[in-house]
Design a protein around this motif. Structure first.
Motif, PDB file in Angstrom:
ATOM      1  N   TYR A   1       0.701  -1.252   0.094  1.00 56.03           N
ATOM      2  CA  TYR A   1       0.102  -0.135  -0.081  1.00 56.03           C
ATOM      3  C   TYR A   1       0.679   1.214   0.041  1.00 56.03           C
ATOM      4  N   ARG A   2       2.139   1.050   0.898  1.00 57.07           N
ATOM      5  CA  ARG A   2       2.986   2.225   0.498  1.00 57.07           C
ATOM      6  C   ARG A   2       3.317   2.742  -0.646  1.00 57.07           C
TER       7      ARG A   2
ATOM      8  N   VAL B   1      -7.269  -5.313   2.974  1.00 58.44           N
ATOM      9  CA  VAL B   1      -6.354  -4.345   2.733  1.00 58.44           C
ATOM     10  C   VAL B   1      -6.892  -3.187   3.470  1.00 58.44           C
ATOM     11  N   GLN B   2      -8.020  -2.626   3.200  1.00 55.39           N
ATOM     12  CA  GLN B   2      -8.551  -1.545   3.823  1.00 55.39           C
ATOM     13  C   GLN B   2      -8.666  -1.292   5.408  1.00 55.39           C
TER      14      GLN B   2
ATOM     15  N   PRO C   1      -0.878   3.453  -3.287  1.00 55.50           N
ATOM     16  CA  PRO C   1      -2.104   3.617  -2.385  1.00 55.50           C
ATOM     17  C   PRO C   1      -3.256   3.319  -3.060  1.00 55.50           C
ATOM     18  N   SER C   2      -3.755   2.046  -3.411  1.00 50.50           N
ATOM     19  CA  SER C   2      -5.143   1.617  -3.859  1.00 50.50           C
ATOM     20  C   SER C   2      -5.359   0.330  -3.228  1.00 50.50           C
ATOM     21  N   PHE C   3      -6.276   0.289  -2.687  1.00 49.19           N
ATOM     22  CA  PHE C   3      -6.789  -0.616  -1.813  1.00 49.19           C
ATOM     23  C   PHE C   3      -6.954  -2.140  -2.954  1.00 49.19           C
TER      24      PHE C   3
ATOM     25  N   VAL D   1      -3.599  -3.224  -4.486  1.00 46.35           N
ATOM     26  CA  VAL D   1      -2.987  -4.131  -3.473  1.00 46.35           C
ATOM     27  C   VAL D   1      -3.340  -5.662  -3.321  1.00 46.35           C
TER      28      VAL D   1
ATOM     29  N   TYR E   1     -10.014  -6.537  -1.178  1.00 44.58           N
ATOM     30  CA  TYR E   1      -9.712  -5.217  -0.875  1.00 44.58           C
ATOM     31  C   TYR E   1     -10.059  -4.657   0.513  1.00 44.58           C
TER      32      TYR E   1
ATOM     33  N   VAL F   1      -4.935  -1.264   6.676  1.00 48.63           N
ATOM     34  CA  VAL F   1      -4.288   0.212   6.474  1.00 48.63           C
ATOM     35  C   VAL F   1      -4.886   1.071   7.590  1.00 48.63           C
TER      36      VAL F   1
END
Length: 86
Positions: A32-33, A52-53, A36-38, A41, A49, A56
């Motif tokens: 993600y770094r 991931v969200q 920066p897109s859920f 990634v 996603y 983060v």
């Protein structure tokens, strides 16, 4: 994230002895770094996603290293006290 946290996450993401959940979360944060897109990634790592969200958001709230661990879950208090077990 600081350079020290990034180095720790990078080491964890390559670990073969660490818990798989911690390795996966470290990979999510590093990916993600970079992007920066859920969705991107999630597709790259093969996870939804939403996972991931959630990872983060926990990293933003608690810090990147604290986001690697499981949160405490609610549950019933033990009925047998530690003294009784001893």
């Amino acid at each position: 994230m600081t350079d020290e946290e990034i180095a720790t996450l990078a080491a964890l993401s390559r670990s073969r002895t660490e818990l798989a959940s911690r390795v996966s979360r470290a990979r999510m944060l590093l990916a993600y770094r970079e992007n920066p897109s859920f969705c991107a990634v999630g597709q790259r790592l093969g996870v939804p996603y939403q996972t991931v969200q959630r990872c983060v958001e926990r990293a933003l709230a608690d810090g990147p290293l604290a986001a690697l661990d499981h949160r405490p879950r609610p549950g019933r208090e033990p009925t047998i006290t530690p003294e009784a077990k001893a």
